[in-house]
Scaffold this active site. Sequence first.
Site, mmCIF file in Angstrom:
data_model
loop_
_atom_site.group_PDB
_atom_site.id
_atom_site.type_symbol
_atom_site.label_atom_id
_atom_site.label_comp_id
_atom_site.label_asym_id
_atom_site.label_seq_id
_atom_site.Cartn_x
_atom_site.Cartn_y
_atom_site.Cartn_z
ATOM 1 N N GLY A 15 16.304 27.056 -37.239
ATOM 2 C CA GLY A 15 16.053 28.325 -36.577
ATOM 3 C C GLY A 15 16.808 29.468 -37.079
ATOM 4 N N GLY A 26 15.903 31.717 -39.076
ATOM 5 C CA GLY A 26 15.047 32.958 -39.021
ATOM 6 C C GLY A 26 15.098 33.347 -37.588
ATOM 7 C CG ASP A 55 19.886 22.108 -49.651
ATOM 8 O OD1 ASP A 55 20.214 21.088 -49.079
ATOM 9 O OD2 ASP A 55 19.078 22.897 -49.041
ATOM 10 C CB ILE A 56 20.787 20.933 -56.002
ATOM 11 C CG1 ILE A 56 21.708 19.699 -56.207
ATOM 12 C CG2 ILE A 56 20.746 21.511 -57.599
ATOM 13 C CD1 ILE A 56 21.136 18.401 -56.863
ATOM 14 C CE LYS A 90 30.884 12.158 -31.875
ATOM 15 N NZ LYS A 90 32.213 11.469 -31.001
ATOM 16 C CE LYS A 134 34.961 13.313 -37.966
ATOM 17 N NZ LYS A 134 36.254 13.799 -37.536
ATOM 18 C CB CYS A 138 -9.353 35.983 -43.503
ATOM 19 S SG CYS A 138 -9.249 36.253 -44.925
ATOM 20 N N GLY A 180 -12.717 33.051 -40.956
ATOM 21 C CA GLY A 180 -13.390 32.909 -39.784
ATOM 22 C C GLY A 180 -14.354 33.936 -39.867
ATOM 23 C CG MET A 181 -15.983 38.531 -40.962
ATOM 24 S SD MET A 181 -15.595 39.920 -41.805
ATOM 25 C CE MET A 181 -16.564 39.717 -43.154
ATOM 26 C CG HIS A 234 -5.110 37.639 -42.521
ATOM 27 N ND1 HIS A 234 -5.382 36.511 -42.050
ATOM 28 C CD2 HIS A 234 -5.616 37.655 -43.910
ATOM 29 C CE1 HIS A 234 -5.879 35.518 -43.107
ATOM 30 N NE2 HIS A 234 -6.274 36.312 -44.186
ATOM 31 C CD GLU A 259 -3.876 36.262 -38.993
ATOM 32 O OE1 GLU A 259 -4.555 37.237 -38.598
ATOM 33 O OE2 GLU A 259 -3.901 35.625 -39.925
#
Length: 544
Positions: free
Chosen positions: A22, A24, A154-155, A194, A196, A392, A394-395, A520, A522
């Site tokens: 989280g 973000g 992470d690489i 923990k 560690k 979208c 949906g329409m 959209h 949303e």
Amino acid sequence: MSTNSINPKYVFITGGVVSSLGKGIIASSLGLLLKGRGYKVTIQKLDPYLNVDPGTMSPYQHGEVFVTEDGAETDLDLGHYERFTGSNLFKINNVTAGQIYLSVINKERKGEYLGGTVQMVPHVSNQIKTKIFEAAYTTESEIVIVEVGGTVGDIESLIFLESIRQIRKDVGWNNVAYLHVTLIPNLKATNELKTKPTQHSVEILRGRGINPDILVCRAEKPVSKQIREKLSLFSDVALDSVIECRDVKSIYEVPLNLEEQGLTKRLLTRLQLEERPLNIDSWKLVVEKIKNPTQKVKIAIVGKYTKLNDAYISVIESLRHASATQEAEIEVKWVLSEDIEEYNRKNLSLEEAFEDVKGILVPGGFGDRGVEGKIRAIQYARENKIPFFGLCLGMQCAVIEFARNVAGLSGANSTEFANDTPHPVIDFLPGQSDNTDKGGTMRLGSYPCELEDNTISLKAYKTKTINERHRHRYEFNNLFGNKLKEAGLIVAGRSPDGKLVEIIEMPKEKHPFFIATQFHPEYKSRPDKVHPLFLAFIKSCLKG
Ligand code: GLN
């Protein structure tokens, strides 16, 4: 403001121990808390993957693709950033390793490195730093919050860590703060938190030359002073900068909890910025409403990525914002569109799928899998007068359904799903891009739309011209406009030149709420500035 009159401060957020912590939401919360003190803030996400943008990734890989006003296809965290800070973001707010390498290699091919050996440091790191500085200057921000995707160690994220390390040297110690988000797991056997894993992740970070100034500790239960002291000792972070971030019912509570523990105060002191009084009253009001609902409203979302809620995160949040205004708690019933097709094959009634819901929403999507199920669900909503909201795809499905079952255009379809359909009511329109590449080639970003008089849409928006964000290739085919209109379909919104259909609806006398948008909505709903169509939809669902 000219670029040299501001001296932006940078807050770099890294994550440790596990992914999906989280970060973000923490970046967004910080954005709200700083903006609520009158600071001009922007938030940038650095994603270490090699895709140029998430537009080409499956929602199952990456969750929703969030679209900005300027048409960038971005990480879903940008949706949180916008919802929390209430500010629009841009292409520059999401940088991927793919973009960085692409531009470095393009420069190399053009000979811009003048015979030099092109290397990770300084060429790639410089390119990353340029993008971070660009975010600060183009948005004229006083504070830039930069979230580094992935987990330290992470690489892929190594070069990003190297770049943010260098920035402290470039712009000065007082202008940069590092915030590390980490997990303090609870060991079931001993019921103990923990430290560690966090010690180790801070060690990795310090190995990259970054000493965190603040630790934000995700935990299931309270992080005691004793644990915080231990973390402080081992990570060399001041005790009052070890901040707990416990699981809460709603993500919108997170900023309030962080504020209570003095996170912003610590950060502002660290960056030598004045503290200023905080005003986030409208936010607090929303949180109160979300936390204390007096009723529930169950909505079916009929989609094909229903196993991953993140695939429709902006839709869910928009429903949540709208419900909160009515003191209602949203309950989503996930309906897999392919399951509806199965009902159809077995000649079963859809009652079982939808009997307990107050409304049906069909969101966006790509490809033909599950499309017939969506069309069938829309038919059910139309015939049974259940509030319906289409977004979208949906329409497009609503138009296909109406064409087939009301206007008598048997076999009507979108050319995306059936190139040989006798009635291509949704089509790839001439004049639109004929680029067949998949990356960044759709109608993307904000476009204006003019609303028609006497429509439910106009009543909801209360303004004739609106601007909404798009992400699609196909459009309503105007050749069928008259035929569908005669059958009773209302085109409620069009592009200003009249060529593109943006909203369809059914008259109030025929259906309590049947609206679908090519855009959209949303992407633009905010907790304290609810989207008018989501609000109208939820109100209608609650009436039913
Ligand atoms: N697949 C459809 C199109 O490209 C709808 C896209 C969407 O729902 N975002 O037009």
